[in-house]
Design an enzyme around this catalytic site. Sequence first.
Site, PDB file in Angstrom:
ATOM      1  N   ASN A 120       0.847  -1.190   0.000  1.00 61.23           N
ATOM      2  CA  ASN A 120       0.000   0.000   0.000  1.00 61.23           C
ATOM      3  C   ASN A 120       0.883   1.240   0.000  1.00 61.23           C
ATOM      4  OD1 ASN A 120       0.572   0.717   2.908  1.00 61.23           O
ATOM      5  ND2 ASN A 120      -0.399  -1.287   3.197  1.00 61.23           N
TER       6      ASN A 120
ATOM      7  N   ASP B 192      -4.030  -6.729   4.701  1.00 62.12           N
ATOM      8  CA  ASP B 192      -5.029  -7.647   5.261  1.00 62.12           C
ATOM      9  C   ASP B 192      -4.847  -9.068   4.758  1.00 62.12           C
ATOM     10  OD1 ASP B 192      -6.368  -5.692   6.764  1.00 62.12           O
ATOM     11  OD2 ASP B 192      -7.503  -5.047   5.014  1.00 62.12           O
TER      12      ASP B 192
END
Length: 419
Positions: A227, A295
């Site tokens: 990210n 995640d």
Amino acid sequence: MVSPLGPGLAGTRILLGISAGIAAYKSAHLARLLKKTGAEVRVVMTEGAQAFITPLTLQALTGEPVRTSLLDPEAEAGMGHIELAKWADIILIAPATADLMARLAHGHADDLLTTLCLATEARCLMAPAMNQAMWRHPATLANADRLGELGWTLLGPDAGDQACGDVGLGRMLEPEAILAQLLSELEPTRDESPEVMPLQRDLAGRRVVITAGPTREALDPVRYLSNHSSGKMGYALAAVCAERGASVSLVSGPVTLTTPPGVERIDVTSATEMLAAVESRMPCDLFIGCAAVADYRAASIGEHKLKKANDDSGLTLELVRNPDIVATVAGREDRPFTVGFAAETQTLEAHAGSKLERKRLDLIVANDVSREGIGFGSDDNAVTLLWKAHDQTQRHSLPVQPKAALAGAIIDHIVSRLP
């Protein structure tokens, strides 16, 4: 107490204590720096310290006899410890070994240095120096807490390479850094201007673990899932905690930031590595999960680079859930005060409030990463703090400001709620 007789430390009587650590070689340079400020410096050495540096070296640098004996027949009335205890405005021990910290924390007086520390009313500071595992040992950390309660100010320790070959938190601060912190500690007593605020040391003796930056989850030897987190917020929080006296371990994903002074940095790549590093630093008093942890990770990592198909069929990846680091810490039997972060793009408070309850957090810091100019990669941010009180969710918003300033405001709020 401290005599404000001009700039720097001019006229201040400093008793420099040296205990038995390899960092004692730095004490000679420290003594010279203190003398250059105009301070009067006298040195007391433990027996073990003399194995690392000679009294003659310190005597040459200070121009004063070095004391090593508890009952010195050449001292006034043979009671050198009382004479020195009354003389000193400041007692500064550098290096302070784990053994010396333990003896002072428990009120021992079995040599000249520990005895005069019990007999003095001077301002007392020390610069710890030891192996990183010794510093992290619960007994040492408990002694550091106790010393804080007894009025001692701890300067450091610093993180980095150690003489034994280890890397971590435990190095003695460099002499220049010790002098700078000493001057900062004493500044409120030297300037009567109401604009001068005392240096905050409200996290002294606290153990803090912070995660920062992104994680990278490998797909094959050249590709990964990640990210846009820059790590700037987590690093700012670590810097503030260290400045305010905490022992800080910063578990960092891949970033290009400089480690804040006095912070132990542990570099990791994946979420599982980050969790292992966090658990290796438990127990602690405060955990701040600021990292943007992926995640999911690939169910299996390609041994070789995944090749593009010859047709337009695309590529299907099987992903599995990564461990939830902040929830794992919050669920420990010896759980610290646990703070999480929620980076959201919509219904900010609803999603953050759900995480607060679901993960059993003490506080959550929510920020809208869809807003232009704040959040990932930016130097500025704005957040909303959420916590539970009397079964009701409470909120406090902090406006857009530089992340360094925002970190201070967040820590202010956390400190107000720490047990």
